[in-house]
Scaffold this motif. Structure first.
Motif, PDB file in Angstrom:
ATOM      1  N   ASN A 588       0.819  -1.224   0.000  1.00  0.00           N
ATOM      2  CA  ASN A 588       0.000   0.000   0.000  1.00  0.00           C
ATOM      3  C   ASN A 588       0.850   1.269   0.000  1.00  0.00           C
ATOM      4  OD1 ASN A 588      -2.404  -1.599   0.181  1.00  0.00           O
ATOM      5  ND2 ASN A 588      -1.971  -1.854   2.374  1.00  0.00           N
ATOM      6  N   ARG A 589       2.021   1.200  -0.587  1.00  0.00           N
ATOM      7  CA  ARG A 589       2.856   2.382  -0.797  1.00  0.00           C
ATOM      8  C   ARG A 589       3.217   2.466  -2.267  1.00  0.00           C
ATOM      9  NH1 ARG A 589       7.675   1.628   0.789  1.00  0.00           N
ATOM     10  NH2 ARG A 589       8.305   3.775   0.425  1.00  0.00           N
ATOM     11  N   ALA A 590       3.371   3.699  -2.762  1.00  0.00           N
ATOM     12  CA  ALA A 590       3.753   3.897  -4.164  1.00  0.00           C
ATOM     13  C   ALA A 590       5.232   3.586  -4.356  1.00  0.00           C
ATOM     14  CB  ALA A 590       3.462   5.332  -4.584  1.00  0.00           C
ATOM     15  N   HIS A 591       5.581   3.143  -5.546  1.00  0.00           N
ATOM     16  CA  HIS A 591       6.963   2.936  -5.970  1.00  0.00           C
ATOM     17  C   HIS A 591       7.701   1.937  -5.085  1.00  0.00           C
ATOM     18  CE1 HIS A 591       6.159   6.237  -8.641  1.00  0.00           C
ATOM     19  NE2 HIS A 591       5.995   7.082  -7.650  1.00  0.00           N
ATOM     20  N   THR A 592       7.010   0.896  -4.693  1.00  0.00           N
ATOM     21  CA  THR A 592       7.674  -0.206  -3.997  1.00  0.00           C
ATOM     22  C   THR A 592       6.969  -1.483  -4.410  1.00  0.00           C
ATOM     23  OG1 THR A 592       8.518  -0.996  -1.865  1.00  0.00           O
ATOM     24  CG2 THR A 592       6.266  -0.118  -1.893  1.00  0.00           C
ATOM     25  N   LYS A 593       7.338  -2.592  -3.789  1.00  0.00           N
ATOM     26  CA  LYS A 593       6.711  -3.864  -4.139  1.00  0.00           C
ATOM     27  C   LYS A 593       6.856  -4.821  -2.966  1.00  0.00           C
ATOM     28  CE  LYS A 593      10.911  -5.919  -6.090  1.00  0.00           C
ATOM     29  NZ  LYS A 593      11.553  -6.614  -7.212  1.00  0.00           N
ATOM     30  N   TRP A 594       6.048  -5.861  -2.996  1.00  0.00           N
ATOM     31  CA  TRP A 594       6.117  -6.956  -2.029  1.00  0.00           C
ATOM     32  C   TRP A 594       6.216  -8.245  -2.823  1.00  0.00           C
ATOM     33  CZ3 TRP A 594       4.254 -11.629  -0.733  1.00  0.00           C
ATOM     34  CH2 TRP A 594       4.449 -12.075   0.569  1.00  0.00           C
ATOM     35  N   PRO A 595       7.126  -9.156  -2.474  1.00  0.00           N
ATOM     36  CA  PRO A 595       8.054  -9.138  -1.343  1.00  0.00           C
ATOM     37  C   PRO A 595       9.291  -8.302  -1.615  1.00  0.00           C
ATOM     38  CG  PRO A 595       8.370 -11.133  -2.628  1.00  0.00           C
ATOM     39  CD  PRO A 595       7.196 -10.425  -3.254  1.00  0.00           C
ATOM     40  N   ALA A 596      10.079  -8.077  -0.563  1.00  0.00           N
ATOM     41  CA  ALA A 596      11.333  -7.353  -0.708  1.00  0.00           C
ATOM     42  C   ALA A 596      12.347  -8.218  -1.445  1.00  0.00           C
ATOM     43  CB  ALA A 596      11.882  -6.971   0.667  1.00  0.00           C
ATOM     44  N   ASP A 597      13.272  -7.558  -2.131  1.00  0.00           N
ATOM     45  CA  ASP A 597      14.370  -8.295  -2.751  1.00  0.00           C
ATOM     46  C   ASP A 597      15.344  -8.799  -1.703  1.00  0.00           C
ATOM     47  OD1 ASP A 597      14.228  -7.926  -5.881  1.00  0.00           O
ATOM     48  OD2 ASP A 597      13.631  -6.027  -4.989  1.00  0.00           O
ATOM     49  N   LEU A 598      15.523  -8.021  -0.625  1.00  0.00           N
ATOM     50  CA  LEU A 598      16.572  -8.377   0.331  1.00  0.00           C
ATOM     51  C   LEU A 598      16.217  -7.918   1.734  1.00  0.00           C
ATOM     52  CD1 LEU A 598      19.552  -9.505   0.550  1.00  0.00           C
ATOM     53  CD2 LEU A 598      20.296  -7.130   0.394  1.00  0.00           C
ATOM     54  N   TYR A 599      16.517  -8.772   2.719  1.00  0.00           N
ATOM     55  CA  TYR A 599      16.572  -8.415   4.135  1.00  0.00           C
ATOM     56  C   TYR A 599      18.040  -8.556   4.539  1.00  0.00           C
ATOM     57  CZ  TYR A 599      11.522  -8.543   5.396  1.00  0.00           C
ATOM     58  OH  TYR A 599      10.189  -8.290   5.534  1.00  0.00           O
ATOM     59  N   LEU A 600      18.549  -7.613   5.322  1.00  0.00           N
ATOM     60  CA  LEU A 600      19.955  -7.629   5.724  1.00  0.00           C
ATOM     61  C   LEU A 600      20.053  -7.322   7.218  1.00  0.00           C
ATOM     62  CD1 LEU A 600      22.851  -5.701   3.886  1.00  0.00           C
ATOM     63  CD2 LEU A 600      22.771  -5.955   6.351  1.00  0.00           C
ATOM     64  N   GLU A 601      20.570  -8.261   7.997  1.00  0.00           N
ATOM     65  CA  GLU A 601      20.746  -8.053   9.436  1.00  0.00           C
ATOM     66  C   GLU A 601      21.895  -8.929   9.936  1.00  0.00           C
ATOM     67  OE1 GLU A 601      19.026  -5.820  11.295  1.00  0.00           O
ATOM     68  OE2 GLU A 601      17.960  -5.246   9.472  1.00  0.00           O
ATOM     69  N   GLY A 602      22.142  -8.866  11.244  1.00  0.00           N
ATOM     70  CA  GLY A 602      23.143  -9.712  11.867  1.00  0.00           C
ATOM     71  C   GLY A 602      22.691 -11.161  11.908  1.00  0.00           C
ATOM     72  N   SER A 603      23.663 -12.067  12.049  1.00  0.00           N
ATOM     73  CA  SER A 603      23.361 -13.495  12.003  1.00  0.00           C
ATOM     74  C   SER A 603      22.465 -13.939  13.149  1.00  0.00           C
ATOM     75  CB  SER A 603      24.663 -14.300  12.016  1.00  0.00           C
ATOM     76  OG  SER A 603      25.447 -13.973  13.151  1.00  0.00           O
ATOM     77  N   ASP A 604      22.379 -13.149  14.239  1.00  0.00           N
ATOM     78  CA  ASP A 604      21.489 -13.518  15.338  1.00  0.00           C
ATOM     79  C   ASP A 604      20.015 -13.408  14.939  1.00  0.00           C
ATOM     80  OD1 ASP A 604      21.870 -10.744  15.121  1.00  0.00           O
ATOM     81  OD2 ASP A 604      21.256 -10.396  17.181  1.00  0.00           O
TER      82      ASP A 604
END
Length: 979
Positions: A588-604
């Protein structure tokens, strides 16, 4: 020249084309970076890049930001993570994508609650003296403050994104979306209320999920306890089953003993006690004990038994024991059955497991599996025995107040004393072992039976999204469909999802999104009415989660009878909050999409945000909310030790930025292998600063050499000298490496090859050889024009390649050369012609560089011996025994390559001229390097006078001008241009 020799009639320094640039050698990053940030802010840089990409019809790339917790200034772990995310955003822009990146924050949960409780105590107020509305308002204000602080910290690192539309889980719209996601689980039947033991933090007074628990070493009391047999075989009668436990406080909650049908058990008689003891043991001759045959020696040793005898094996099926406290209080006068369970082993203990179904997951499961339903409640939310618990009412298992908060209380010793009094303690000791602690408070936790709300993992769900699959099955399928960087992340999260229990989502706290639902008091089932749900969501959207707690229930229930329904006031697990962020950030936002191409976080986050997002999305949408996951390790100090303020080994990013600039943190983040734990400290940062200086000086030299460069002087490829063709080949080669590295998020495979290129191919080879031509050739000379053409192409690519990693310096360099240009950050990677590939020149210059190392080695020895000053005073004889290496110099000027005034080279085996100079044994006396055994160098002084302009010594240099032919022509052209 001798003192009476003629002197030059002119100072030629003004005719030399020395590099000129306003780009300073000293970066002054702490002062320069804020100026650049201000310009980017003025340009609305992130949105300007997006608009540019959208006009070009660029493909969309979505990086969804995992929300940091809003409760303090950023630390070096934050800095690494957000910098890596910025590398992704900027590199995808560089590769030609339109990138959506909305920074966000996690705001609910215990740490903020504690801070507010701490503030209240400082004011002499208790939490229960403050209204829930005031308490939640204070929590909201606290989180808002730290969002602002962290936001500024991230921006100072150079992180770009949609900061103006950042998300926070405490935003009213976010809370409404989280509740709407919760309602989807209610509607699908995946939610249920269960009374089972969960990990409970008495200090925090709430249930904890597996993801909120970590394990630390802890010393626990251990007890071996006798349960007298009341029903069983003749051999068992008069004997006692012996259990061993590290939680004596759970003995009052005991309702059974678990055994394993695959383990051999026997009755043993104590015959003799060990002598010379300083105390009287609790075992005595004649005691009949039932233990696993494999463990009897350990049990008897703990009980200080010197001699014992095996009587006969026993069958535990149908056996019943007496509770060990039965002779002290009628409350405990009930039968304790033996129940078969696969969780029992004979690795340690006695081979039996004391079973308190209200205080252990295995205990609960075996109790339920044997048809029992009633779960005793022994310990209250504060970790104290309930008033109905005989002998121990009110005693605390864990202290929750004052300086002893988080320490074990009097419950354990009290139970042990009663076991001694009852004559049921066989032995006791102490054990250091891994024990569960709260991830946030660091205090020990206990298993405690309490009604909670769970999401089922293993019940098929007949929704369009799940199609009869269980949540676990859907999540495991989603894992298989996800790309992982590094690849081993897949196995890690898979093993966690395979073994995890049902998702515990309720918490007994105040600050968070509520389980906004009503429960039918007659059926004990949640009310599912879309109109009620809609009213709840709309109210929260307008007023925040406070609406659920402040408004009367009639505002939500509509025609439903409020007397029939129980309003649930628990709050949602914060992992459910953060696991829902995709729903209100990517949809429900313009100029984006679902799902995301990438999630980036620490290994925990395999056990945290990655997993909660996976489960939430799989349960409501049937798949993961991401196509790929990238993980990084933890930041350690220079010795590989965990950072802590008490050790004084932390690295504060604010201090590094103030002293050295954010660019240094960014280069450090680019150079490490972020997939592993990474080290940082003063020495490492100094090495990083050295690397930065080398890159900056390379850029600075090119800026100076390219002063006033015009496309009109550019040289076509077919006119390029061999050295320039080699550098173009290296640019072609690096272009492929850089693109591949950015595509696969391996940032060290960008900066390290580029750094090597700058040091080895540019500074040590190309610049060093061509500086003579750049400074001394006339402007229209082909070699000079070719060198500047290649420098132009190199500058174009270096400022692009390094822009995601070093945006401040590359922006400064780009605008120094092109002051009227748009931001360097708006650029995409320049196309590199395939015609630049030149395998011949690559092979040729590998051989040439090997020979050069021997020549420069000999010159360095002569310099140190003060036999020669500069290389231009030399005319070396270079004898090359390898034909391929000698032929590599075809078409090259070896004196130019070796930076000498003259040079002679050849092979004495087939060159008659050189053979005459090389009698037997001659070469063995000349300079040679073991690693380049086919090259021998003889130093010879250059003949002739020194050219006063280029400093070469040549026979052609004569008075009165003291210029070589080349410089004489260049000076004449210089004079003519200024006539």
């Amino acid at each position: 020249m001798a003192d009476d020799a003629p002197t030059p009639t002119r100072d030629y320094r003004e005719t030399v084309f020395l590099p000129e640039t306003p780009f300073p050698m000293r970066a002054g990053l702490p002062q320069k970076e804020p100026q650049i940030l201000a310009k980017w802010d003025e340009q609305n840089l992130y949105h300007a890049i997006r608009a540019d990409r959208q006009r070009a019809g660029a493909p969309l790339f979505v990086l969804h930001d995992g929300p940091p917790y809003a409760n303090g200034a950023i630390h070096i772990g934050h800095a690494l993570q957000k910098t890596l995310k910025d590398f992704v955003v900027r590199s995808r822009f560089l590769l030609g994508y339109d990138v959506d990146f909305v920074p966000g924050w996690d705001c609910h949960g215990l740490p903020i609650e504690w801070k507010i409780e701490e503030e209240l105590r400082g004011q002499g107020r208790r939490k229960d003296e403050v209204s829930k509305a005031e308490f939640r308002t204070r929590c909201r204000e606290y989180a808002a403050h730290w969002i602002d602080v962290q936001c500024q910290g991230f921006k100072r690192l150079g992180v770009i994104g949609d900061w103006e539309n950042r998300y926070a889980t405490m935003d009213f719209a976010s809370e409404a979306a989280i509740v709407a996601e919760f309602h989807k689980f209610v509607a699908s039947g995946q939610l249920y209320r269960g009374s089972k033991p969960v990990m409970w933090s008495p200090v925090e007074r709430t249930a904890l999920a597996d993801a909120e628990v970590e394990y630390h070493d802890h010393v626990s009391p251990t007890v071996w306890v006798k349960f007298p047999v009341t029903e069983g075989s003749d051999a068992a009668r008069g004997a006692s089953v012996v259990i061993w436990t590290t939680t004596p406080w759970t003995i009052p909650a005991n309702r059974a003993i678990s055994y394993n049908e695959a383990i051999a058990y026997s009755v043993y008689v104590v015959e003799q006690i060990q002598g010379g003891l300083e105390f009287e043991p609790w075992a005595a001759p004649g005691d009949r004990l039932i233990v696993a045959d494999k463990l009897v020696a350990d049990v008897m040793d703990a009980a200080k038994v010197a001699k014992y005898r095996r009587v006969e094996p026993v069958d535990c099926q149908g056996m019943v024991c007496e509770h060990p406290l039965a002779n002290l209080d009628p409350h405990y006068q009930f039968g304790v059955p033996l129940l078969a369970g696969d969780h029992v082993t004979d690795d340690a203990g006695t081979g039996f497991v004391h079973t308190a179904p209200g205080h252990g997951a295995d205990d609960y499961m075996v109790w339920i599996a044997h048809g029992h339903r009633e779960i005793p409640e022994t310990v209250d939310p504060d970790g104290a025995y309930y008033p109905h618990v005989a002998l121990f009412a009110g005693l605390k298992v864990l202290e929750t107040e004052g300086k002893k908060a988080g320490k074990f209380g009097p419950a354990n010793p009290a139970v042990i004393e009663k076991l001694i009094e009852a004559g049921r303690l066989l032995a006791r000791g102490r054990l250091e072992h891994s024990y569960p602690h709260s991830w946030r408070s660091k205090a020990p936790v206990i298993f405690r039976n309490t009604p909670q709300w769970f999401i089922r993992m293993d019940e098929p769900v007949e929704t369009k999204e799940l199609g009869g699959r269980t949540l676990r099955e859907a999540a495991l399928e989603a894992i298989e469909a996800t790309a992982f960087y590094p690849a081993q992340g897949k196995n890690r999260i898979r093993s966690m999802v395979e073994s995890r229990p049902d998702w515990l989502i309720s918490r007994q706290r105040a600050w968070g999104a509520p389980l906004a639902m009503f429960v039918d008091k007659e059926t004990n089932q949640p009310l599912h009415d879309p109109e009620v749900d809609a009213r709840i969501v709309e109210a929260i959207k307008a007023e925040g989660a406070d609406a659920w707690f402040n408004r009367p229930v009639t505002d939500f229930l509509g025609p439903h009878d409020p007397e029939r329904y129980e309003k649930v006031e628990d709050i949602l697990d914060v992992w459910f909050d953060s696991g829902s962020t995709h729903a209100f950030t990517l949809e429900n936002r313009a100029h984006t999409k679902w799902p995301a191409d990438l999630y980036l976080e620490g290994s925990d986050q395999h056990r945290g945000w990655f997993q909660s997002s996976l489960l939430e999305s799989s349960g409501t949408r049937g798949r993961a909310p991401y196509d790929a996951i990238l993980t990084h390790g933890f930041t350690m100090d220079e010795n590989g030790e965990k950072m802590s303020k008490s050790k004084g080994n932390t690295v504060d990013p604010e201090v590094v930025i103030r002293e050295s600039g954010a660019e240094i943190i960014r280069i450090w983040a680019a150079m490490i292998d972020y997939a592993d734990d990474s080290r940082i400290g003063k020495t490492i940062l100094q090495t990083t600063s050295d690397a930065y200086r080398k890159l900056r000086n390379t850029i600075r030299y090119m800026l100076g050499a390219l002063a006033d460069f015009s496309p009109d002087e550019a040289v076509e490829l077919d006119q390029m000298p061999p050295l320039e063709r080699f550098i173009l080949h290296r640019l072609w080669e690096l272009d492929g490496q850089v693109r591949a590295a950015y595509e696969s998020y391996v940032f060290q495979d960008v900066i390290r090859p580029v750094l090597d290129f700058c040091q080895e191919d540019l500074s040590a080879l190309f610049f060093d050889i061509r500086k003579d031509s750049l400074y001394c050739d006339r402007p229209d000379h082909l070699t000079r024009r070719a060198a500047r053409t290649v420098m132009h192409e190199t500058f174009e690519r270096l400022t692009a390649w390094l822009s995601p990693l070093m945006p401040f310096t590359m922006e400064e360099a780009w605008l120094t050369r092109f002051p009227q240009a748009h931001s360097n950050c708006l650029r995409t990677l320049p196309q590199t012609p395939g015609e630049w590939r030149n395998d011949y020149e690559s092979s040729r210059w590998a051989k040439v560089k090997a020979v050069t190392t021997v020549v420069t080695g000999e010159l360095e020895i002569k310099r140190q011996a003060k036999e020669v000053g500069a290389a231009l005073e030399s005319n070396p004889l270079v004898q090359i025994l390898d034909r391929d290496s000698l032929e590599a110099f075809e078409g090259l000027n070896p004196a130019e390559v070796f930076r000498t005034s003259d040079c002679e080279l050849g092979n004495p085996d087939w060159d008659d001229h050189l053979a005459a100079q090389a009698p037997a044994g001659y070469l063995s006396k000349q300079f040679n390097r073991p690693d380049v055994g086919h090259v021998y160098v003889t130093h010879r002084a250059a003949s002739g006078e020194k050219c006063e302009r280029c400093r070469r010594r040549l026979p052609e240099v004569t008075a009165p001008k003291f210029l070589c032919v080349r410089c004489d022509d260049a000076v004449a052209a210089w004079d003519a241009a200024r006539a």
